[in-house]
Design a protein around this motif. Sequence first.
Motif, PDB file in Angstrom:
ATOM      1  N   ASN A 288       0.809  -1.220   0.000  1.00  0.00           N
ATOM      2  CA  ASN A 288       0.000   0.000   0.000  1.00  0.00           C
ATOM      3  C   ASN A 288       0.843   1.271   0.000  1.00  0.00           C
ATOM      4  O   ASN A 288       0.332   2.368  -0.250  1.00  0.00           O
ATOM      5  CB  ASN A 288      -0.940   0.014   1.213  1.00  0.00           C
ATOM      6  CG  ASN A 288      -2.175  -0.836   0.981  1.00  0.00           C
ATOM      7  OD1 ASN A 288      -2.328  -1.447  -0.065  1.00  0.00           O
ATOM      8  ND2 ASN A 288      -3.052  -0.887   1.957  1.00  0.00           N
ATOM      9  N   ILE A 291       0.896   4.127  -2.753  1.00  0.00           N
ATOM     10  CA  ILE A 291       0.128   5.375  -2.760  1.00  0.00           C
ATOM     11  C   ILE A 291       1.049   6.555  -2.506  1.00  0.00           C
ATOM     12  O   ILE A 291       0.972   7.593  -3.182  1.00  0.00           O
ATOM     13  CB  ILE A 291      -0.992   5.313  -1.702  1.00  0.00           C
ATOM     14  CG1 ILE A 291      -2.001   4.223  -2.080  1.00  0.00           C
ATOM     15  CG2 ILE A 291      -1.699   6.664  -1.567  1.00  0.00           C
ATOM     16  CD1 ILE A 291      -3.044   3.956  -1.023  1.00  0.00           C
ATOM     17  N   ILE A 294       3.316   7.202  -5.536  1.00  0.00           N
ATOM     18  CA  ILE A 294       2.643   7.988  -6.581  1.00  0.00           C
ATOM     19  C   ILE A 294       2.724   9.473  -6.243  1.00  0.00           C
ATOM     20  O   ILE A 294       2.963  10.314  -7.124  1.00  0.00           O
ATOM     21  CB  ILE A 294       1.180   7.527  -6.728  1.00  0.00           C
ATOM     22  CG1 ILE A 294       1.128   6.087  -7.259  1.00  0.00           C
ATOM     23  CG2 ILE A 294       0.412   8.459  -7.660  1.00  0.00           C
ATOM     24  CD1 ILE A 294      -0.258   5.491  -7.286  1.00  0.00           C
ATOM     25  N   ALA A 513      -0.049  12.362  -0.372  1.00  0.00           N
ATOM     26  CA  ALA A 513      -0.210  10.929  -0.108  1.00  0.00           C
ATOM     27  C   ALA A 513      -1.467  10.656   0.708  1.00  0.00           C
ATOM     28  O   ALA A 513      -2.201   9.687   0.445  1.00  0.00           O
ATOM     29  CB  ALA A 513       1.022  10.394   0.618  1.00  0.00           C
ATOM     30  N   GLY A 516      -4.429  10.977  -1.568  1.00  0.00           N
ATOM     31  CA  GLY A 516      -4.563   9.764  -2.377  1.00  0.00           C
ATOM     32  C   GLY A 516      -5.068   8.586  -1.566  1.00  0.00           C
ATOM     33  O   GLY A 516      -5.886   7.794  -2.044  1.00  0.00           O
ATOM     34  N   GLY A 517      -4.591   8.467  -0.317  1.00  0.00           N
ATOM     35  CA  GLY A 517      -5.066   7.385   0.542  1.00  0.00           C
ATOM     36  C   GLY A 517      -6.535   7.514   0.873  1.00  0.00           C
ATOM     37  O   GLY A 517      -7.256   6.513   0.952  1.00  0.00           O
ATOM     38  N   PHE A 520      -8.382   6.344  -2.206  1.00  0.00           N
ATOM     39  CA  PHE A 520      -8.213   4.901  -2.418  1.00  0.00           C
ATOM     40  C   PHE A 520      -9.028   4.089  -1.423  1.00  0.00           C
ATOM     41  O   PHE A 520      -9.725   3.138  -1.800  1.00  0.00           O
ATOM     42  CB  PHE A 520      -6.727   4.549  -2.312  1.00  0.00           C
ATOM     43  CG  PHE A 520      -6.438   3.080  -2.448  1.00  0.00           C
ATOM     44  CD1 PHE A 520      -6.446   2.469  -3.696  1.00  0.00           C
ATOM     45  CD2 PHE A 520      -6.168   2.303  -1.333  1.00  0.00           C
ATOM     46  CE1 PHE A 520      -6.184   1.108  -3.824  1.00  0.00           C
ATOM     47  CE2 PHE A 520      -5.908   0.945  -1.450  1.00  0.00           C
ATOM     48  CZ  PHE A 520      -5.912   0.348  -2.703  1.00  0.00           C
ATOM     49  N   HIS A 521      -8.953   4.452  -0.152  1.00  0.00           N
ATOM     50  CA  HIS A 521      -9.629   3.643   0.869  1.00  0.00           C
ATOM     51  C   HIS A 521     -11.129   3.925   0.946  1.00  0.00           C
ATOM     52  O   HIS A 521     -11.836   3.254   1.703  1.00  0.00           O
ATOM     53  CB  HIS A 521      -8.969   3.874   2.222  1.00  0.00           C
ATOM     54  CG  HIS A 521      -7.596   3.275   2.306  1.00  0.00           C
ATOM     55  ND1 HIS A 521      -7.380   1.919   2.358  1.00  0.00           N
ATOM     56  CD2 HIS A 521      -6.366   3.855   2.293  1.00  0.00           C
ATOM     57  CE1 HIS A 521      -6.078   1.683   2.407  1.00  0.00           C
ATOM     58  NE2 HIS A 521      -5.445   2.837   2.360  1.00  0.00           N
ATOM     59  N   TRP A 524     -11.674   0.943  -1.559  1.00  0.00           N
ATOM     60  CA  TRP A 524     -11.022  -0.318  -1.194  1.00  0.00           C
ATOM     61  C   TRP A 524     -11.694  -0.911   0.034  1.00  0.00           C
ATOM     62  O   TRP A 524     -12.575  -0.298   0.637  1.00  0.00           O
ATOM     63  CB  TRP A 524      -9.544  -0.050  -0.920  1.00  0.00           C
ATOM     64  CG  TRP A 524      -8.649  -1.249  -0.773  1.00  0.00           C
ATOM     65  CD1 TRP A 524      -8.132  -1.755   0.383  1.00  0.00           C
ATOM     66  CD2 TRP A 524      -8.125  -2.072  -1.816  1.00  0.00           C
ATOM     67  NE1 TRP A 524      -7.333  -2.833   0.129  1.00  0.00           N
ATOM     68  CE2 TRP A 524      -7.304  -3.062  -1.216  1.00  0.00           C
ATOM     69  CE3 TRP A 524      -8.262  -2.073  -3.203  1.00  0.00           C
ATOM     70  CZ2 TRP A 524      -6.638  -4.037  -1.955  1.00  0.00           C
ATOM     71  CZ3 TRP A 524      -7.600  -3.044  -3.939  1.00  0.00           C
ATOM     72  CH2 TRP A 524      -6.802  -4.016  -3.318  1.00  0.00           C
ATOM     73  N   TYR A 534      -1.228   6.928   7.597  1.00  0.00           N
ATOM     74  CA  TYR A 534      -1.555   8.302   7.175  1.00  0.00           C
ATOM     75  C   TYR A 534      -1.573   9.248   8.375  1.00  0.00           C
ATOM     76  O   TYR A 534      -1.208  10.424   8.245  1.00  0.00           O
ATOM     77  CB  TYR A 534      -2.900   8.323   6.456  1.00  0.00           C
ATOM     78  CG  TYR A 534      -2.921   7.447   5.224  1.00  0.00           C
ATOM     79  CD1 TYR A 534      -2.144   7.752   4.117  1.00  0.00           C
ATOM     80  CD2 TYR A 534      -3.699   6.298   5.184  1.00  0.00           C
ATOM     81  CE1 TYR A 534      -2.156   6.942   2.990  1.00  0.00           C
ATOM     82  CE2 TYR A 534      -3.708   5.477   4.065  1.00  0.00           C
ATOM     83  CZ  TYR A 534      -2.938   5.799   2.980  1.00  0.00           C
ATOM     84  OH  TYR A 534      -2.935   4.999   1.875  1.00  0.00           O
TER      85      TYR A 534
END
Length: 568
Positions: A288, A291, A294, A513, A516-517, A520-521, A524, A534
């Motif tokens: 993970n 992330i 990126i 980050a 983005g997390g 994503f979550h 997800w 985070y």
Amino acid sequence: MQKFYRLSVNIVKILTLLLAVFLFIGSFLTTCYAENMETQQVLLRFDNPLWNLLELAGYGLLFACCLSLSGKAGAKFRRGLLVFTLGLILLLGGVLIVFGRTVPAADALSVYNAAAEWILGNKDIIHPTFSYLSYYPQQIGLMAFLELLLRLWNLTGLSAPAWHFVKLVYVCLLCVAVLFQYRSLRYLWPDDWKPVSCCYLILVCCNLPMILYSSFVYGEIPSFAMLSVGLFLLLKLLADCIPAHSVETTSPDDPRVVGTSHALSAVTVFTALGSILFLTLSVMLRKNSLILIIAVLLVLFFEALRPGRSGRACIGLMAMAVCLTITSVGVLPLVQKCYEKKAGNTLSSGVTAMSYFAMGMQESSRGYGWYNGFNIDTYDAAGMNSDAANAISRAAINERIAYFREHPGYAVNFYLHKHLSQWADGTYASRQATLATYGGRSDFLKEVYEGSLASAYIEWGNAWQNVLYLGMLLFCIATVRKRRPGNGSANAAANDDFRFRNLCLYTYTGLIAVLGGFLFHTIWEANSRYIFVYSLLLMPYCAAGIHDGLVRLAAWRSNRTLTRHSNS
């Protein structure tokens, strides 16, 4: 290019401000927690705002006292606080090892056992169908790391379980992570890093879930330690080795930019290679972390195009981005190939990502979007065929989308609860993750996990999380405010809090980050444990926001005093 760079920075400022508002409101008004450690169902309660304000005021007083002592004692206080913080982590981490007696469980136990079996010569752990790694091949990097630690432990000849040694290593790695985050503050905020560092260390001392996670034999702590070192080297690279100092003329008719950039020296190259190495290791230990990779790649791209960069610096940053892309994407397949060659066998492609997305849209006994077994059941039903598993998952996703469209109120409630169950849990599922024990846990820690002290621990975590999000919000507000002309010493002091206005894009790497997390979550599989890393990334920004808020408060009080004197 100057306008393009500024636009990119402003977009990041606005998006992170919106995220900070969203996170703070959710955490301030609600708390998610689990009472029953058997079912681990996530419960939601509404908080008392007055009580939360009182807790925030208590933290504010703590930070103010710390900054006051720092102003009087100077560097000695700051260094002493750093030594105290690292010593506290070592002490509490050691206490958890001796009295907590946490053992690996679930996925952590499977990876740990795979490493132990491999050392004993069992090559069947590398198998296309009958191996844990055939379901989760992304764990191969963590297994390699645990194998190294277990081999080192075996050299001692001691009979104690090796996982206690692993936890001791994790405590030391946690100190490494804190130390390098602390050192990164100098590059994030060169003018204010000394007072900000004091606020940061206080945050660390009060972060009990972080201490508890030092006993979690999984990938979070070692991966974050690698991230901290890699980000420190990245900041050093961009701030010291190849800075872009741009000065814009004040005349609107002559918008020239004068820039200087250092040549690419051997120190620069080694710093870049070190950053690539540690960031890649973070992905090897925890996939993970891609992330954050990126986010780093985006920063490298925009910093390469930033006005003031020389051609060599631009090419060097682009080359670094390419190398980091290759290493971070290829590290896990490379480690897998090495094990497959030694075992003379292969692993399957594993449970598909599509099945995790599908599971993230379903209900679970723990909470909306949490683990319910759909991913592994789908993979088994598909005969461990990725294409078939993806087809089943896509059908499940389409079914849920259709249901959400027919019931929009339910959809809003679903994703709101999914969000809060992850981002409004101040414990970050630390008790659930470290619950397993083979006996010997002290009575005090038993009360923390499942007894009368559990509610106190939840409340502590909730208060700390409110401070974290409030500090993040204050930082984001300070970055978007417009400069106002000052007149007089008081106003000059007030205007000093605009020092965040012209920050470079690389300053926001951690926030990018987290952004983005968050995205994503949302789609997800849900788990508040995933948010733990985070929260650690947010601590430097929270510390900066707290310091900025206290500076604003002091300037406001000074302004009021001057106004009263002038009126009288």
